[in-house]
Structures are given as C-alpha cells and as structure tokens.
Design a protein around this motif. Structure first.
Motif, PDB file in Angstrom:
ATOM      1  N   ASN A  12       0.805  -1.217   0.000  1.00  0.00           N
ATOM      2  CA  ASN A  12       0.000   0.000   0.000  1.00  0.00           C
ATOM      3  C   ASN A  12       0.837   1.265   0.000  1.00  0.00           C
ATOM      4  OD1 ASN A  12      -2.365  -1.459   0.080  1.00  0.00           O
ATOM      5  ND2 ASN A  12      -2.509  -1.395   2.299  1.00  0.00           N
ATOM      6  N   LYS A  13       2.091   1.153   0.382  1.00  0.00           N
ATOM      7  CA  LYS A  13       2.946   2.325   0.502  1.00  0.00           C
ATOM      8  C   LYS A  13       4.179   2.144  -0.369  1.00  0.00           C
ATOM      9  CE  LYS A  13       3.249   4.243   4.528  1.00  0.00           C
ATOM     10  NZ  LYS A  13       3.588   4.590   5.904  1.00  0.00           N
ATOM     11  N   TRP A  14       4.442   3.163  -1.201  1.00  0.00           N
ATOM     12  CA  TRP A  14       5.596   3.155  -2.084  1.00  0.00           C
ATOM     13  C   TRP A  14       6.408   4.409  -1.842  1.00  0.00           C
ATOM     14  CZ3 TRP A  14       6.720  -0.913  -5.251  1.00  0.00           C
ATOM     15  CH2 TRP A  14       5.716  -1.886  -5.378  1.00  0.00           C
ATOM     16  N   PHE A  15       7.697   4.337  -2.101  1.00  0.00           N
ATOM     17  CA  PHE A  15       8.590   5.472  -1.877  1.00  0.00           C
ATOM     18  C   PHE A  15       9.285   5.834  -3.189  1.00  0.00           C
ATOM     19  CE2 PHE A  15       8.158   3.184   2.072  1.00  0.00           C
ATOM     20  CZ  PHE A  15       7.848   4.213   2.952  1.00  0.00           C
ATOM     21  N   HIS A  16       9.553   7.143  -3.328  1.00  0.00           N
ATOM     22  CA  HIS A  16      10.215   7.657  -4.520  1.00  0.00           C
ATOM     23  C   HIS A  16      11.299   8.623  -4.060  1.00  0.00           C
ATOM     24  CE1 HIS A  16      10.876   9.273  -8.484  1.00  0.00           C
ATOM     25  NE2 HIS A  16      10.539  10.479  -8.086  1.00  0.00           N
ATOM     26  N   GLY A  17      12.545   8.347  -4.379  1.00  0.00           N
ATOM     27  CA  GLY A  17      13.646   9.235  -4.010  1.00  0.00           C
ATOM     28  C   GLY A  17      13.799  10.316  -5.061  1.00  0.00           C
ATOM     29  N   THR A  18      13.617  11.574  -4.677  1.00  0.00           N
ATOM     30  CA  THR A  18      13.696  12.662  -5.644  1.00  0.00           C
ATOM     31  C   THR A  18      14.113  13.957  -4.968  1.00  0.00           C
ATOM     32  OG1 THR A  18      12.531  13.686  -7.488  1.00  0.00           O
ATOM     33  CG2 THR A  18      11.281  13.404  -5.475  1.00  0.00           C
ATOM     34  N   HIS A  24       8.032  19.031  -6.449  1.00  0.00           N
ATOM     35  CA  HIS A  24       7.084  20.100  -6.791  1.00  0.00           C
ATOM     36  C   HIS A  24       6.497  19.873  -8.183  1.00  0.00           C
ATOM     37  CE1 HIS A  24       7.396  22.659  -3.293  1.00  0.00           C
ATOM     38  NE2 HIS A  24       8.723  22.621  -3.357  1.00  0.00           N
ATOM     39  N   ASP A  25       7.341  19.464  -9.138  1.00  0.00           N
ATOM     40  CA  ASP A  25       6.851  19.182 -10.492  1.00  0.00           C
ATOM     41  C   ASP A  25       5.863  18.024 -10.495  1.00  0.00           C
ATOM     42  OD1 ASP A  25       8.283  21.219 -11.679  1.00  0.00           O
ATOM     43  OD2 ASP A  25       9.944  19.915 -12.312  1.00  0.00           O
ATOM     44  N   ILE A  26       6.156  16.972  -9.735  1.00  0.00           N
ATOM     45  CA  ILE A  26       5.241  15.830  -9.658  1.00  0.00           C
ATOM     46  C   ILE A  26       3.911  16.265  -9.057  1.00  0.00           C
ATOM     47  CG2 ILE A  26       4.825  13.598  -8.533  1.00  0.00           C
ATOM     48  CD1 ILE A  26       7.873  13.084  -8.821  1.00  0.00           C
ATOM     49  N   CYS A  27       3.956  17.096  -8.013  1.00  0.00           N
ATOM     50  CA  CYS A  27       2.717  17.577  -7.391  1.00  0.00           C
ATOM     51  C   CYS A  27       1.919  18.433  -8.364  1.00  0.00           C
ATOM     52  CB  CYS A  27       3.029  18.365  -6.123  1.00  0.00           C
ATOM     53  SG  CYS A  27       3.633  17.356  -4.763  1.00  0.00           S
ATOM     54  N   LYS A  28       2.608  19.231  -9.158  1.00  0.00           N
ATOM     55  CA  LYS A  28       1.936  20.150 -10.086  1.00  0.00           C
ATOM     56  C   LYS A  28       1.417  19.422 -11.330  1.00  0.00           C
ATOM     57  CE  LYS A  28       4.450  23.183 -12.244  1.00  0.00           C
ATOM     58  NZ  LYS A  28       5.343  24.317 -12.503  1.00  0.00           N
ATOM     59  N   GLN A  29       2.227  18.551 -11.903  1.00  0.00           N
ATOM     60  CA  GLN A  29       1.894  17.921 -13.176  1.00  0.00           C
ATOM     61  C   GLN A  29       1.431  16.483 -13.064  1.00  0.00           C
ATOM     62  OE1 GLN A  29       5.135  18.258 -15.959  1.00  0.00           O
ATOM     63  NE2 GLN A  29       5.701  20.259 -15.186  1.00  0.00           N
ATOM     64  N   GLY A  30       1.659  15.862 -11.907  1.00  0.00           N
ATOM     65  CA  GLY A  30       1.402  14.435 -11.775  1.00  0.00           C
ATOM     66  C   GLY A  30       2.554  13.665 -12.392  1.00  0.00           C
ATOM     67  N   ILE A  31       2.423  12.372 -12.470  1.00  0.00           N
ATOM     68  CA  ILE A  31       3.458  11.528 -13.069  1.00  0.00           C
ATOM     69  C   ILE A  31       3.191  11.463 -14.564  1.00  0.00           C
ATOM     70  CG2 ILE A  31       4.420   9.204 -13.174  1.00  0.00           C
ATOM     71  CD1 ILE A  31       3.606   8.948 -10.196  1.00  0.00           C
TER      72      ILE A  31
END
Length: 75
Positions: A12-18, A24-31
C-alpha cells in the motif's frame, strides 16, 4: 508472475527518491508516464518506486552527492 513480485506489488505504501524541485513538479503535473517514451528509460531520468524507504533514501543521497561532485568539477 512469481509470488515474490506479487507480494511487492500488493504493498500500500511506495517510496520515490527525488529532489524537492522534482517533487514540486510531480505535485503540479502528476506523473508523466510517457515522458521518455521510445527511449531506454520508461518514466524519465531517475523515476522509480520502491516499497523500501531506505532504498529511496539511498538513491536520492547518492544522486545529491553525484550532483555536488558534478557541480564542483564544472567550476
């Protein structure tokens, strides 16, 4: 598909190192899943998910150190 893969895919939980800027770009544009479509990378430079928090932390620590060294060499 083997049971070991399925066990990880059901997490249920995944991690992304960035970096913070990339976050901020992921939050704004999504994946953007087709960012590098047709190239050797599936989701763009450095994008991956892991069910292991320490693995994501290690990835971003390594990348930040690499960028520091790269910046130092270009001065």
């Amino acid at each position: 598909m083997s049971n070991s893969y399925l066990k990880h895919l059901r997490k249920n939980k995944w991690f992304h190192g960035t970096t913070l800027a990339a976050w901020h770009d992921i939050c704004k544009q999504g994946i953007v899943s087709n960012y590098n479509k047709g190239n050797e990378l599936d989701f763009g430079y450095g994008f991956y998910l892991t069910p292991i928090k320490e693995q994501a932390e290690h990835f971003i620590s390594t990348m930040l150190e690499y960028r520091k060294q790269e910046s130092f060499l270009s001065e």
